[in-house]
Scaffold this active site. Structure first.
Site, PDB file in Angstrom:
ATOM      1  N   LYS A 229       0.815  -1.215   0.000  1.00  0.00           N
ATOM      2  CA  LYS A 229       0.000   0.000   0.000  1.00  0.00           C
ATOM      3  C   LYS A 229       0.847   1.264   0.000  1.00  0.00           C
ATOM      4  CE  LYS A 229      -4.396  -1.703   1.770  1.00  0.00           C
ATOM      5  NZ  LYS A 229      -5.420  -1.644   2.843  1.00  0.00           N
ATOM      6  N   ARG A 263      -4.032 -10.062   5.132  1.00  0.00           N
ATOM      7  CA  ARG A 263      -4.561 -10.034   3.757  1.00  0.00           C
ATOM      8  C   ARG A 263      -3.437  -9.511   2.857  1.00  0.00           C
ATOM      9  NH1 ARG A 263      -6.985  -6.324   0.266  1.00  0.00           N
ATOM     10  NH2 ARG A 263      -8.545  -7.228  -1.144  1.00  0.00           N
TER      11      ARG A 263
END
Length: 284
Positions: A229, A263
């Site tokens: 991210k 995740r």
């Protein structure tokens, strides 16, 4: 640092999955515009190959998404989202009928169809029930685990909603209110996702990581999704493709602070992080 002390499990399609050792959830995106190109799978061959990699590398759950949640992502109609999901879910069900599948959607009708028609085991809602008021009732009727994530606004405008008087206190209140509503409706399996990168500044994300263990107060499993991210690549001035090392470091920190599910895009590396952290803490 301290690992999660309470024993936890989640019910996936009638089977209890222990979280004594954290689980890894592998990302499979059937979108053309996900922020990390390595996660995009649109052909049957690509979907089969990605599912096979997740399973072979030790992933316990396959998380399928058909609606990109990156900032400024294109809004797609419900019919298109369901078409993409149905295509992928049928392939995965045929190849790996016993592997639990999670669907990343904020639409209650899509969640319903995925569970009823394709046997999906988990609903992963980035909006915490805010983008579809029928979601909580739907999950309660389906009686499947629900991933409750923190986000403000929508994927298109969430980065305009990053002002907090007290980030952690406001997030704890957000989860407290929604957990109470869900449990009162009979939802037994709730998974807390703090929503790294969603309506949070870069500094907010690191404050959240620093105080992550506070979100174990609810007594439900904690899911962390930091994989490749912007909190990593914007900090270093690089790209998602260059963010594997940073992802592994943050996953390791998250595990030490109580994360029960990771995740990720890179399953093998996450599984190794889980095993090393478990080994370290069990050797004290």
């Amino acid at each position: 640092m301290s690992l999660r002390k309470e024993k936890m499990s989640i019910n996936l399609k009638g089977s209890l999955f222990s979280l004594d050792e954290p689980l890894v959830m592998g990302i499979l995106n059937v979108t053309p515009d996900s922020f990390y190109s390595g996660s995009r799978c649109q052909s049957e061959q690509a979907i089969m190959r990605r599912a096979e990699d997740i399973v072979n590398e030790g992933g316990a759950i396959i998380d399928v998404g058909a609606y990109s949640s990156r900032p400024q992502a294109e809004n797609i109609p419900e019919e298109e989202e369901m078409k993409r999901l149905g295509f992928a879910l049928e392939i995965i069900r045929r190849k790996y009928p016993d592997v639990p599948v999670s669907v990343d959607t904020f639409r209650a009708s899509v969640a319903w169809r995925c569970v009823e028609e394709y046997g999906v085991a988990v609903i992963n809602d980035i909006s915490g029930g805010e983008l579809d008021k029928n979601m909580f009732e739907t999950v309660a009727r389906l009686q499947v685990p629900y991933i409750l994530m923190h986000m403000r606004g929508t994927p298109r405008d969430m980065m305009r909603h990053t002002h907090y008087e007290n980030l952690i206190a406001e997030m704890l209140l957000y989860f407290s209110e929604r957990v109470e509503r869900l449990t009162s409706m009979g939802v037994n399996d709730i998974i807390i996702d703090p929503g790294f990168g969603f309506s949070k500044t870069l500094d907010d994300n690191y404050l959240l990581m620093n105080r992550l263990e506070e979100f174990t107060v609810f007594g439900f499993p904690l899911l962390v999704g930091v994989s490749r991210k912007s909190m990593i690549y914007k900090y270093f001035g690089t790209t998602p493709a260059e963010s594997l090392t940073g992802t592994t470091v943050l996953n390791t920190l998250a595990l030490s602070k109580g994360a029960g599910i990771l995740r990720v895009h890179d399953v093998k590396e996450a599984v190794e992080a889980v095993k090393l952290v478990q080994k370290t803490f069990s050797s004290r």
